[in-house]
Design an enzyme around this catalytic site. Structure first.
Site, PDB file in Angstrom:
ATOM      1  N   TYR A 144      22.509  14.401  18.054  1.00 45.93           N
ATOM      2  CA  TYR A 144      22.760  15.259  19.546  1.00 45.93           C
ATOM      3  C   TYR A 144      22.620  16.117  19.606  1.00 45.93           C
ATOM      4  O   TYR A 144      22.324  16.961  20.735  1.00 45.93           O
ATOM      5  CB  TYR A 144      22.689  13.913  20.306  1.00 45.93           C
ATOM      6  CG  TYR A 144      22.334  12.761  20.664  1.00 45.93           C
ATOM      7  CD1 TYR A 144      21.969  11.667  20.046  1.00 45.93           C
ATOM      8  CD2 TYR A 144      21.975  12.739  22.038  1.00 45.93           C
ATOM      9  CE1 TYR A 144      21.155  10.726  19.945  1.00 45.93           C
ATOM     10  CE2 TYR A 144      20.996  11.250  22.324  1.00 45.93           C
ATOM     11  CZ  TYR A 144      20.769  10.304  21.101  1.00 45.93           C
ATOM     12  OH  TYR A 144      20.000   9.269  21.407  1.00 45.93           O
ATOM     13  N   LYS A 193      25.602   4.604   8.499  1.00 44.03           N
ATOM     14  CA  LYS A 193      24.287   4.583   6.730  1.00 44.03           C
ATOM     15  C   LYS A 193      25.761   5.133   5.353  1.00 44.03           C
ATOM     16  O   LYS A 193      25.424   6.257   5.202  1.00 44.03           O
ATOM     17  CB  LYS A 193      23.693   5.023   7.054  1.00 44.03           C
ATOM     18  CG  LYS A 193      22.628   5.234   6.200  1.00 44.03           C
ATOM     19  CD  LYS A 193      21.928   3.983   5.949  1.00 44.03           C
ATOM     20  CE  LYS A 193      20.238   3.935   4.812  1.00 44.03           C
ATOM     21  NZ  LYS A 193      19.861   2.509   4.677  1.00 44.03           N
ATOM     22  N   ASP A 225      20.442  -0.709   8.637  1.00 40.31           N
ATOM     23  CA  ASP A 225      20.081  -1.405   8.834  1.00 40.31           C
ATOM     24  C   ASP A 225      20.280  -2.738   8.814  1.00 40.31           C
ATOM     25  O   ASP A 225      19.005  -3.745   9.583  1.00 40.31           O
ATOM     26  CB  ASP A 225      18.529  -1.179   7.488  1.00 40.31           C
ATOM     27  CG  ASP A 225      19.258  -0.865   6.176  1.00 40.31           C
ATOM     28  OD1 ASP A 225      21.158  -0.596   6.353  1.00 40.31           O
ATOM     29  OD2 ASP A 225      18.855  -0.736   5.742  1.00 40.31           O
TER      30      ASP A 225
HETATM   31  C1  IPM Z   1      20.227   6.491  26.615  1.00 42.36           C
HETATM   32  C2  IPM Z   1      19.013   7.307  26.421  1.00 42.36           C
HETATM   33  C3  IPM Z   1      19.230   8.808  26.774  1.00 42.36           C
HETATM   34  C4  IPM Z   1      19.875   8.914  25.377  1.00 42.36           C
HETATM   35  C5  IPM Z   1      17.790   9.577  27.019  1.00 42.36           C
HETATM   36  C6  IPM Z   1      17.804  10.015  27.919  1.00 42.36           C
HETATM   37  C7  IPM Z   1      18.535  11.646  26.716  1.00 42.36           C
HETATM   38  O1  IPM Z   1      18.110   7.283  25.912  1.00 42.36           O
HETATM   39  O2  IPM Z   1      21.038   6.730  27.598  1.00 42.36           O
HETATM   40  O3  IPM Z   1      20.010   5.497  25.652  1.00 42.36           O
HETATM   41  O4  IPM Z   1      18.955   9.588  24.189  1.00 42.36           O
HETATM   42  O5  IPM Z   1      20.900   9.140  25.097  1.00 42.36           O
END
Ligand code: IPM
Ligand code: MG
Length: 371
Positions: A144, A193, A225
């Site tokens: 992320y 993983k 998985d």
């Molecule tokens: C979650 C959501 C968010 C994430 C998105 C909306 C950015 O899917 O809180 O699970 O991926 O963290």
């Protein structure tokens, strides 16, 4: 009885976000009124709503307010209107931005069967058992937030995102998960993983290396998985699941499905700054504005806030027991309806809950819920 004064920032966001936040704040207000707390509720734009209003998904005023809050309650962000925007300028970057801003590296997603909803699970009774697990998702690192980009070479475009974790990043989330496991049934399953990814090998080595500090916790490792499969086949083997940002995102939607609807799951995020609470579902644009959203994930996010952050266990129990009673009485939003249910909209569901809370108020105040 202690009466508290707290500032709670509300970030309704997009799609069904404003509807579920409205429902949850009605319940929050009820707690404040009946128990004499002062909750100062301040609303700020985030996500697509903020892009429309100010041009950016996380405006400075929102940032500032969250930084000063005692807790933040968020609805959902995103929607088709902003889908064409590149990563970094989308509503979602407002959410990732606020998580980062508040230094929230822990995301807890409790997956607990509510007895009246046993019938809506897609699993057979014997597999579902008394499902009660907790996903501890790393929230401030991994893919992320890793290095990403697009490049052109020889007329071919390539895009990349990188998964990377440092030892301290793994350690701090693992400390939280070990502690959480100590407070539950002392089983910790770390999901990675490590048969393919170097970052997972460091993850596994680091989590293993800490196990001697928590001798009562039984640590197990599982490839993601296999974990995805085990969740469906035998979910009751899990107690606390510790995993990365990306794997936690995926496994928490799967876990919600075990309960029958993604609308049911709350979450709490913790770290350096104000804790943030949000349902795990998205903005559900197809039902936005139609009074069909399930407010339970957000209401349970409120009870997490009350219990875990403000120490208001009686108030939280009051809400949850009332919720179980209206579910048992058959009141349901469409996503959790069964044959014979009384299907109602978000607003009516919340109003039934409020009335049920009123009916049982005397018990909560006088006796707590121990009796
Ligand atoms: C979650 C959501 C968010 C994430 C998105 C909306 C950015 O899917 O809180 O699970 O991926 O963290
Ligand atoms: Mg998700």
């Amino acid at each position: 009885m202690t009466m508290l004064k707290k500032t709670i920032v509300l970030l309704p966001g997009d799609g069904v976000g404003p509807e579920v936040i409205r429902a949850a704040t009605a319940i929050l207000r009820e707690c404040a009124t009946e128990f004499g707390h002062q909750f100062d509720l301040q609303e700020f734009p985030l996500g697509g709503a903020a892009i429309d209003a100010t041009g950016e998904p996380l405006p400075a005023a929102t940032r500032e307010a969250c930084r000063k809050a005692d807790a933040v309650l968020l609805g959902a962000v995103g929607g088709p209107k902003w889908d064409a925007r590149p990563v970094g300028q989308r509503p979602e970057s407002g959410l990732l931005g606020i998580r980062k801003e508040l230094g929230l590296y822990v995301n807890v997603r409790p997956v607990r069967l509510r007895e009246p909803l046993r019938g809506i699970s897609p699993l057979k009774r014997e597999r579902l058992g008394d499902l009660d697990l907790e996903i501890v998702r790393e929230l401030a690192g991994g893919m992320y937030f890793g290095v990403r980009g697009n490049e052109q070479s020889g007329g071919v475009e390539r895009a990349f995102d990188t998964e990377s974790y440092s030892t301290p990043e793994i350690e701090r989330i693992a400390v939280f998960a070990y502690n959480r496991a100590e407070g539950r049934s002392r089983r910790l399953c770390s999901v990675d993983k490590a048969n393919v990814l170097t970052s997972s090998q460091l993850w596994r080595r680091t989590v293993s290396g800490m196990s001697h500090l928590y001798p009562s916790v039984q640590l197990e490792h599982m490839y993601v998985d296999n974990a995805a499969m085990q969740l469906v086949l035998r979910p009751t083997q899990f107690d606390v699941i510790l995993t990365s940002n990306m794997f936690g995102d995926i496994l928490s939607d799967e876990s919600a499905a075990l309960l029958g609807s993604i609308g049911l799951l709350p979450s709490g995020s913790f770290g350096a700054g104000a804790p943030l609470f949000e349902p795990i579902h998205g903005s559900a644009p197809q039902i936005a504005g139609k009074d069909q959203a399930n407010p339970i994930g957000t209401i349970l996010s409120v009870t997490m806030m009350l219990r875990d952050t403000f120490g208001l266990g009686i108030e939280a129990d009051w809400v949850e027991r009332s919720l179980d009673r209206i579910l048992a009485a058959g009141y349901r939003t469409g996503d959790i309806a069964e044959p014979g249910s009384r299907v109602v909209g978000t607003i009516a569901f919340t109003e039934h809950l409020r009335q049920e809370m009123q009916l049982t108020l005397g018990h909560a105040e006088r006796y707590g819920w121990g009796v």
